[in-house]
Structure formats: structure tokens, C-alpha cells
Design an enzyme around this catalytic site. Structure first.
Site, PDB file in Angstrom:
ATOM      1  N   GLU A 221      57.939  65.650  62.671  1.00 12.87           N
ATOM      2  CA  GLU A 221      57.358  65.981  61.371  1.00 12.87           C
ATOM      3  C   GLU A 221      58.384  65.673  60.303  1.00 12.87           C
ATOM      4  O   GLU A 221      59.589  65.936  60.480  1.00 12.87           O
ATOM      5  CB  GLU A 221      56.976  67.455  61.302  1.00 12.87           C
ATOM      6  CG  GLU A 221      56.517  67.857  59.895  1.00 12.87           C
ATOM      7  CD  GLU A 221      55.776  69.173  59.833  1.00 12.87           C
ATOM      8  OE1 GLU A 221      55.945  69.998  60.744  1.00 12.87           O
ATOM      9  OE2 GLU A 221      55.020  69.369  58.860  1.00 12.87           O
ATOM     10  N   CYS A 423      52.399  70.812  59.578  1.00 12.78           N
ATOM     11  CA  CYS A 423      51.743  71.094  58.304  1.00 12.78           C
ATOM     12  C   CYS A 423      51.646  69.856  57.421  1.00 12.78           C
ATOM     13  O   CYS A 423      50.735  69.736  56.608  1.00 12.78           O
ATOM     14  CB  CYS A 423      52.485  72.202  57.571  1.00 12.78           C
ATOM     15  SG  CYS A 423      52.330  73.774  58.404  1.00 12.78           S
ATOM     16  N   ASN A 562      45.625  71.161  62.673  1.00 12.30           N
ATOM     17  CA  ASN A 562      46.948  71.692  63.028  1.00 12.30           C
ATOM     18  C   ASN A 562      46.981  73.181  62.738  1.00 12.30           C
ATOM     19  O   ASN A 562      46.974  73.573  61.581  1.00 12.30           O
ATOM     20  CB  ASN A 562      48.031  70.994  62.210  1.00 12.30           C
ATOM     21  CG  ASN A 562      49.394  71.621  62.427  1.00 12.30           C
ATOM     22  OD1 ASN A 562      49.905  71.620  63.549  1.00 12.30           O
ATOM     23  ND2 ASN A 562      49.971  72.175  61.377  1.00 12.30           N
ATOM     24  N   GLU A 563      46.987  73.968  63.752  1.00 11.20           N
ATOM     25  CA  GLU A 563      47.034  75.439  63.667  1.00 11.20           C
ATOM     26  C   GLU A 563      46.262  75.953  62.456  1.00 11.20           C
ATOM     27  O   GLU A 563      46.743  76.784  61.685  1.00 11.20           O
ATOM     28  CB  GLU A 563      48.480  75.969  63.698  1.00 11.20           C
ATOM     29  CG  GLU A 563      49.405  75.487  62.623  1.00 11.20           C
ATOM     30  CD  GLU A 563      50.762  76.195  62.648  1.00 11.20           C
ATOM     31  OE1 GLU A 563      51.375  76.331  63.710  1.00 11.20           O
ATOM     32  OE2 GLU A 563      51.205  76.612  61.554  1.00 11.20           O
TER      33      GLU A 563
HETATM   34  O1  AHR Z   1      57.272  73.019  63.120  1.00 11.19           O
HETATM   35  C1  AHR Z   1      57.305  73.482  61.812  1.00 11.19           C
HETATM   36  C2  AHR Z   1      55.950  74.000  61.359  1.00 11.19           C
HETATM   37  O2  AHR Z   1      55.552  75.042  62.173  1.00 11.19           O
HETATM   38  C3  AHR Z   1      54.826  73.028  61.461  1.00 11.19           C
HETATM   39  O3  AHR Z   1      54.739  72.195  60.377  1.00 11.19           O
HETATM   40  C4  AHR Z   1      53.627  73.906  61.529  1.00 11.19           C
HETATM   41  O4  AHR Z   1      52.585  73.312  62.228  1.00 11.19           O
HETATM   42  C5  AHR Z   1      54.150  75.150  62.169  1.00 11.19           C
HETATM   43  O5  AHR Z   1      53.813  76.270  61.476  1.00 11.19           O
END
Ligand code: AHR
Length: 836
Positions: A221, A423, A562-563
Site C-alpha cells: 500500500e 484504505c 477493503n474492510e
Molecule cells: O495496513 C494499513 C491499513 O490498515 C490499511 O490501509 C487498512 O486496510 C487497514 O485498516
């Protein structure tokens, strides 16, 4: 009705109001009052706590002040004035709370027992009619003393069994929390007097079962400067002059001039947007040179690191807006003492935008050089996309990746790479959702964007480069696209940015408007075509070929969401996108999401949705304490093998201070033994996050820290590497017998045995999280009749050690062999066998 009671009006269309005594009184012996109130004392998030009372006068904490429900809205997650209404028909409790002090937006969830809550909904106060409880028992206004605070709120009468249930739940949570909070620093006391532990392991190759051969991957990321200033090898910072205040960076100089300045006399620097090199890249520099001699300087990302003898590709786009001036510019790399360590020239004269290129060769190794462009004639010069790349990128790719960092990732032997987040993939509000099409094609035409982590993405590292990197390291690409909704922690909106559409169009609850979903879905389908489509007959396959890769990238997986908060807005959009992918590309494995945690509403609702849609796989996230990983080794043992497979897409052991050390690394190693055992239901895992630049680290722990010249692997990195380099595709059941009956002792010893189908090697992984050695007798009857050679790799140290590295050595192996696991250690024994 007191003024405060107005707040309840909208919810009580058909409700009967109770009388409003100053102090409420319970009418039935089996019912008591509960009084919810908001707290800030919950890791910065506002949650709801309760006090209860039998007489409405004497109040006491429910479950010692445990937080019963937290508000999940936006980044600020505030909860004001929680109030409960009970449906008289079915007894369900409906909770409403304000999301801001003014009460202009409202949060809602319901429960039958005050323990389990439905997914939260959010709406504007003007819309609340649709959530009115038809026949509700209303709360009454009361003022309650909680500790030293007097809190005004709403008390509701509920059956005492609910309070009792909460108390029991509190006891259960405290017991769990105590286990989860166990730390190695208390081991001396916990295990005082513990002698060497003896263990016996018997491996049954006859009962081997197939497991996923994709278990270890990486999660990339652009967070912590992982991409620009990190893995992406560009050395010029803000090369596109697109840094903007809107990126939200806290540096007050963060704008299109960032990292640029003029040195010397006779030159002025301005930023213009007239006739840019490309509409996606509107800002550029204008140098007004009255008298040659001054230099236009870029300081790179904390300086520009160059190595003696190595070559660097310099390029820029330029034009002379007035048609005057022109000629050459000298381009230099200069060390902090002002000494030139590389020099070349480029031509600047051109009426229209033109790309100019040159090569710089460094005559010295410098950690913090700067780039200086010195026009040689007076005039006005427009400059953009000013770039400097080492020629030695990973695999020598143009527009490539930093070789040492990419190699460190490759050395894990990841079977897949997840990108671009996290995120970042679903962004900070709807407008910040990551659109892959903005990240391909010529660099000057890519669309830079604000990074959700509050800096800038050039998109120089875009989808093409991600796919190519995966191919270069032999990993499956695993792109994650937004499920039509932004990050549930979106910071846009909130009390300080208040607008009337806080709920419907901003922040987590906004989704891509339905009328735009068709185009968004098409974009997702086009991504699959871009990766896999024919280079001649498909539009996006042709784009890929144009970028230099006519062969398909063989995309097999796509993460959707994503979550996310598993809300109505999410579910509608997720389902639409999923069904469209299924219809057009039934072979693509779509990976759904089960929220940020290993339990709770999003987890349950995410799984329920996966069951309904029969998703092939879901992405679970699990950042937890070392204790959680120690005591949850049976987590996947009970998963239904007929349901969706699991991608444990983000996890890490988080200890206070967020280090990566022997304690966190071994907690992950121990848990991974259980993941291998469950490799028939868990298909993939990726520790998160992967990269962090020193001085720009926003999230800890990470697998790899780096600066401009060094790559620093962590203990958790080595754990991943030991698993990645010693993976198998068959799991060999084994029995582990420990001569100690204590649960905390037994829970700290783990074993997993796998077989690598390609080499035929057996791999024994042993984890010991105890402060004493574990003397083990290993028995592998299937080695009988074979000549076996063993290589062991051991990672060990004190729990707080952050610098431990694995040590390799040969070892003797037979059908039966002894091995002493050192205290706090992770050992991998790789066994090659030949017939005698
Ligand atoms: O890994 C860091 C963050 O943790 C990611 O962006 C998110 O998906 C999670 O909350």
C-alpha cells in the site's frame, strides 16, 4: 415535554409516552433502568457505556464500565446523546445517537440483547421518519451521576436479564482481554520455576492433505511513503508540480512549489496552469531568467542518493512560452558541500511542449545530493515532469522500482502481491476512490491524486508497473478495487467540515451514485480485460500491448472492497459489481471483505453476504495482540470447508509501542503454523503493511523499513521470509505431545509440517514462545529407508529484540531425531531425502 425531549419526537410516531418524573421509578420488579451515555475512553473512539438502576436513583456501572457499542461513523466516530427505544411488539431495542453536537446527523443500530448489534445506519436528522419505531417504549429524560460527572440523558426500563447478560458478557470479555493482553515481559513471573519442557512430535505423511500453495504473499500500500519516495525509483520529489494543499499534508509548505527552489541570482520561479502538458497534470513551473547563472533546485525525497559510477536518466518537458530564450541548460547533481558530482546539458528551446532527455553519471557516492537545472540564456521557460531515475532499477525496467527494496520483497518469495492497498484502494470519500485507468499510459497523462494517508500520489507506480512487478518476481497479481464505497474511516465531512450532506454524499456512507455505477462496473471489467485481454482484438488488451506487454498478465484474483462497513450502501454496490464480474469472467476469483476485525458486526455481516452470494473467497483482517495470536490457534480449525475460502489479507501482532520484535514475530509464526494446518480453507495471507520510510512512518509495525540508502528488514520480515521460502503444498498432520499440562505453556509451542511437491522436501516448522528450551523428539516414520539431509534456519532472541536475524546450519536427520527448540525461537528444518 422538556426541550430535550424534542430529540425523541421523530422516533415516536405511534409510541406511548411515559410520565416524566424527576427521578424515574421502575414499575415492575423484574425490570430495571438502563442509562446509556457516551464515553471518549475507548481508544479515541466514542462508544456507549451503561449504568443501571433498580430505583432510578441509585446507579451502578454495567460490566465495570465496558463499552457496549462504538460509533463507526467517519474518521471522527463521535457519539452524542445515545437513546434507546424498545419495540413493544418484539422487544427489540433501537439505539439512536447524534453524530455531531448539533444533532444534524444520526446513527442507528438495533439489538435484542444489548450485546450484539445490527450494522449501523446513518442518516440526516431530516430523514429520520423512516427509522421511527412504530410502537415503542420510550426512554425518559434523566440526570445521572457517573463517577464525578453528572450526565443528562435518557433512561429506559428493560428486563433485568439484559443487564445480567451484559454483566456475564463483561466477565467473558475481561477473561478474554486478560489472555489477549498477556505479554512476554511478564513471562519471568508467569513462568517462574518452569524447567525445560519436553515434547514429542510424530509426523504422519500417510495422511497428508493438499493445501494452498499461495499461502504467503505481500500487501503493498502507498502508505508511509511506500511508493513515491520509496519503491518507485523516481528521485525527484513533486516532479509534476501537483502537490496541493488539498492533499491534507500537515506541512504548511505543501503546495505545487514543494521541494523546489531557486538558488543564485537573476531567476524567478512561478507556477502556471495555462496550456499544461496534459489536462491531467495542470501545474508546471515557469522560470523567468533575467540573467543566467541561477539554478532551479529539487531536494528529492530527503535528498537524492547517488552512487559513484552509476548512471541516472534525467528528463523533463519544456517549452518557451514567449518563443524567446532557449538554448541549453546545465543539469547537475550537487553534494551538500556544493560540489558537483554529475553534470550534463539539455536543450530547453521549443515553442510547444517537448520531452528532453540526458544521462548523468555520478563521480561520487552521495547520500543527500540535490538536482540543479541552470538555464544558460535569459528567457522564460516552462518546465514539467522533471525526472531523475537510476538506470539500475529492479530488472532494469524503465520507470521502474528501487532495486534493493524490490529485491527485499522478492526475497520473501511471495506467491502474490496485493495492491494498491488497503484504505488507499477505496480512498478518503467517494471522490478519492482509486481508479486504475488514471494510473496507466504516458506519465504526463496519468492523473495524480491526494493520498488518503495525507500526501501525494504521482501514479508513476501505476497498474502497469504493479502487474509487471508481479511478473518479475513470479507472484500472482491481486488488485483490490473499491466496492463502490470509500473507506469507512473517510475523514471527509465531520463536525469541522460540516455540510448538510454529511451522510449521504461524503464519508464512509456515501457510495458512488447509482447513476454512475454502470461506468464504475465497466471500469472494473475493463481492468480484467487490461490484464488478460487479447492484445489485438480487445481495446484494453491493446492498451497493455502499447505499454510494452502484449502477453496477458494472467490475472486470476480481484479483491472487491477493503474492510468496508457492511452497510446497505455497500451491499447493493458490492453485489452489482460482483454479479457483473461473474457474468463476464466466471473464472476470476472475486474476494469479498469481512470488515476490519476478526469478530463483530462487519465480520458477521461480511460473512453473511459471502454466504448469500457464495463468494469464492473473503478478505479477513486481523491486527491483534500477541496474546490473541497465541490463544487463537484454533481460529480456522472450525471454519466450514464448504463456504468461501479465506484470504487473511492484513494481519500483524501489535504490542504496545508497535514494535516488530521477537515477541510479535513469534506470535505471527505461531499463528501461521495453524494457518498451514488450515491451508485447505485459508488460501492466502499477507502481513500488513509492507514498507515504511524512516521519518515518514505513519503506521507501525511494518515488514521493511528503509531510508534512501538502506533497507532494514524486521523480525516479522524474517518470519514471512522463512514461511515464503519454505512453503509446501501438502500438510502432514502431526501429533505434538508436551509434558506440561498448563494451558499457557502448551499454547506457546507450535508445529507444522508441510511437503513441497516440486522438490519433495519435507519442511518442519517449530515455534517456541516460552522462556525455556523445548527438548523435542521428532519422529517421521516415512523417512525410513531414506538418506535424509537437513538444513535448519533458526530465528531467536529475547522477546524485545528487534535486530534478530535467522541463522542457517546443517543438521543430522533420521527417522527419529532430537531437536532442542531454543527459548523464544522459530525454527524451520528443511529435509531432503534420497533413497538409501
Ligand atoms: O495496513 C494499513 C491499513 O490498515 C490499511 O490501509 C487498512 O486496510 C487497514 O485498516
Amino acid at each position: 415535554m422538556t426541550e430535550d425531549m424534542n430529540i425523541l419526537k421523530p422516533f415516536m410516531a405511534l409510541c406511548l409516552m411515559q410520565a416524566l418524573p424527576c427521578a424515574v421509578r421502575a414499575a415492575q420488579p423484574d425490570s430495571v433502568y438502563v442509562f446509556p451515555y457516551p464515553t471518549t475512553n475507548d481508544h479515541g473512539r466514542r462508544g456507549m457505556q451503561f449504568v443501571w438502576s433498580a430505583d432510578g436513583e441509585h446507579w451502578q456501572d454495567v460490566a465495570e464500565g465496558m463499552v457496549i457499542m462504538r460509533c463507526d461513523f467517519g474518521a471522527w466516530k463521535y457519539m452524542y446523546r445515545p437513546r434507546l427505544i424498545q419495540d413493544r411488539q418484539d422487544g427489540r431495542l433501537h439505539c439512536f445517537w447524534d453524530l455531531d453536537p448539533e444533532g444534524s446527523a444520526i446513527g442507528y443500530a438495533s439489538s435484542t440483547d444489548l450485546i450484539k448489534w445490527t450494522p449501523q445506519e446513518y442518516f440526516m436528522a431530516t430523514e429520520q421518519g423512516k427509522f421511527a419505531v412504530k410502537d415503542g417504549r420510550m426512554p425518559v429524560v434523566d440526570t445521572v451521576q457517573v463517577g464525578d460527572k453528572t450526565i443528562a440523558g435518557y433512561a429506559l426500563k428493560v428486563p433485568y436479564r439484559m443487564v445480567e447478560g451484559l454483566e456475564r458478557h463483561g466477565i467473558y470479555r475481561s477473561a478474554l482481554n486478560a489472555q489477549r493482553g498477556e505479554r512476554a515481559e511478564h513471562d519471568a513471573a508467569r513462568f517462574a520455576g518452569l524447567q525445560t519442557v519436553n515434547a514429542r512430535i510424530t509426523v504422519d505423511e500417510g495422511r497428508a492433505k493438499p493445501i494452498s500453495d499461495n499461502l504467503i504473499g505481500v500487501f503493498f500500500e502507498d502508505l508511509n511513503y511506500a511508493a513515491d519516495g520509496g519503491l518507485y525509483a523516481e528521485l525527484v520529489q513533486n516532479r509534476d508540480f501537483e502537490y496541493s494543499e488539498a492533499d491534507g499534508n500537515k506541512d504548511r509548505n505543501w503546495n505545487s512549489r514543494y521541494a523546489w527552489s531557486v538558488e543564485g541570482e537573476g531567476m524567478a520561479f512561478d507556477v502556471s496552469t495555462e496550456q499544461p502538458v496534459h489536462p491531467n497534470n495542470p501545474h508546471y513551473a515557469v522560470l523567468d531568467v533575467a540573467q543566467p547563472g541561477g539554478g532551479f533546485t529539487n531536494t528529492g525525497f530527503d535528498g537524492i542518493a547517488v552512487k559513484e559510477g552509476e548512471k541516472y536518466d534525467f528528463s523533463l518537458f519544456t517549452r518557451t512560452p514567449d518563443g524567446k530564450g532557449g538554448g541549453k541548460a546545465v543539469v547537475r547533481l550537487v553534494d551538500p558541500q556544493g560540489k558537483t558530482v554529475a553534470e550534463t546539458t539539455v536543450t530547453l528551446s521549443s515553442k510547444t511542449w517537448k520531452k528532453r532527455e540526458a544521462v548523468l553519471k555520478a563521480t561520487a557516492t552521495v547520500a543527500q545530493a540535490r538536482l540543479v537545472i541552470i538555464p544558460q540564456s535569459a528567457g522564460r521557460y516552462a518546465l514539467d515532469m522533471i525526472s531523475l531515475f537510476p538506470q539500475k532499477t529492479f530488472k532494469g525496467r524503465k520507470n521502474g522500482l528501487r532495486a534493493d527494496l524490490a529485491q527485499a520483497i522478492a526475497d520473501i518469495r511471495p506467491r502474490f502481491v496485493r495492491f494498491p492497498g488497503g484504505c488507499l484502494a477505496h480512498g478518503d470519500g467517494v471522490d478519492n476512490i482509486y481508479h486504475w485507468k488514471e494510473t496507466i499510459g504516458p506519465l504526463e497523462a496519468r492523473k495524480p491524486a491526494a493520498n488518503i494517508w495525507r500526501y501525494h500520489q504521482t501514479r508513476g507506480l501505476g497498474y502497469f508497473e504493479y502487474f509487471q512487478f508481479c511478473e518479475d518476481i513470479g507472484a500472482e497479481p491481486l488488485p483490490v478495487v473499491a466496492a463502490g464505497v470509500p473507506c469507512q474511516n473517510s475523514g471527509i465531512g465531520g463536525p469541522s467540515h460540516h455540510s448538510k450532506d454529511i451522510v449521504t454524499s461524503l464519508g464512509q456512507q456515501g457510495g458512488i451514485p447509482m447513476e454512475e455505477m454502470g461506468q464504475y462496473i465497466q471500469d472494473v471489467l475493463d481492468l480484467i480485460e487490461y490484464a488478460n485481454g487479447d492484445a489485438k482484438t480487445t481495446r484494453w488488451g491493446r492498451e497493455r500491448a502499447k505499454a510494452g506487454h502484449p502477453e496477458p498478465f494472467n490475472l486470476k484474483y480481484i479483491g472487491l472492497g477493503n474492510e468496508d462497513l457492511i452497510s446497505r450502501v455497500f451491499t447493493e454496490r458490492f453485489t452489482m459489481i460482483y454479479e457483473a464480474i461473474q457474468a463476464k469472467y466466471p473464472d476470476i476469483v472475486v474476494i469479498g471483505t469481512t470488515g476490519p476485525f476478526s469478530e463483530g458486526t462487519d465480520y458477521e455481516e461480511g460473512w453473511a453476504l459471502a454466504d448469500r452470494l457464495k463468494l469464492p473467497m473473503v478478505d479477513e483482517h486481523n491486527y491483534n495482540t500477541p496474546g490473541w495470536f497465541i490463544y487463537n490457534q484454533d481460529y480456522y480449525d472450525h471454519y466450514d470447508r464448504h463456504k468461501s475460502k479465506v484470504y487473511l489479507g492484513e494481519y500483524a501482532a501489535h504490542a504496545p509501542g508497535r514494535p516488530s520484535n521477537i515477541e510479535t514475530g513469534l506470535a505471527a509464526a505461531l499463528f501461521l503454523t495453524s494457518v498451514e494446518r488450515n491451508g485447505d480453507v485459508v488460501s492466502m495471507t499477507s502481513y500488513a503493511p509492507l514498507l515504511a520510510k524512516e521519518g515518514h512512518t505513519q503506521w507501525r509495525p511494518d515488514l521493511i523499513y528503509f531510508n534512501n540508502t538502506e533497507v532494514k528488514a524486521t523480525v516479522d520480515y524474517y518470519v514471512q521470509q522463512m514461511y515464503g521460502q519454505h512453503a509446501g503444498n501438502k500438510y502432514l498432520p502431526s501429533t505434538l505431545t508436551v509434558d506440561n499440562r498448563r494451558h499457557d505453556v502448551r499454547s506457546r509451542v507450535g508445529v507444522s509440517v508441510v511437503k513441497d511437491g516440486e522438490s519433495g522436501d519435507l519442511i518442519v516448522k517449530l515455534v517456541n514462545l516460552l522462556p525455556v528450551a523445548v527438548k523435542t523428539d521428532v519422529e517421521i516414520p516415512s523417512l525410513a529407508g531414506h538418506q535424509a539431509v537437513g538444513q535448519k534456519t533458526v530465528l531467536s532472541g529475547r522477546p524485545s529484540d528487534t535486530n534478530a536475524v535467522p541463522v542457517e546450519s546443517a543438521m543430522e536427520i533420521g527417522e527419529k531425531f532430537p531437536y532442542e527448540m531454543p527459548a523464544y525461537s522459530f525454527t524451520v528444518i528443511r529435509i531432503k531425502r534420497e533413497c538409501k
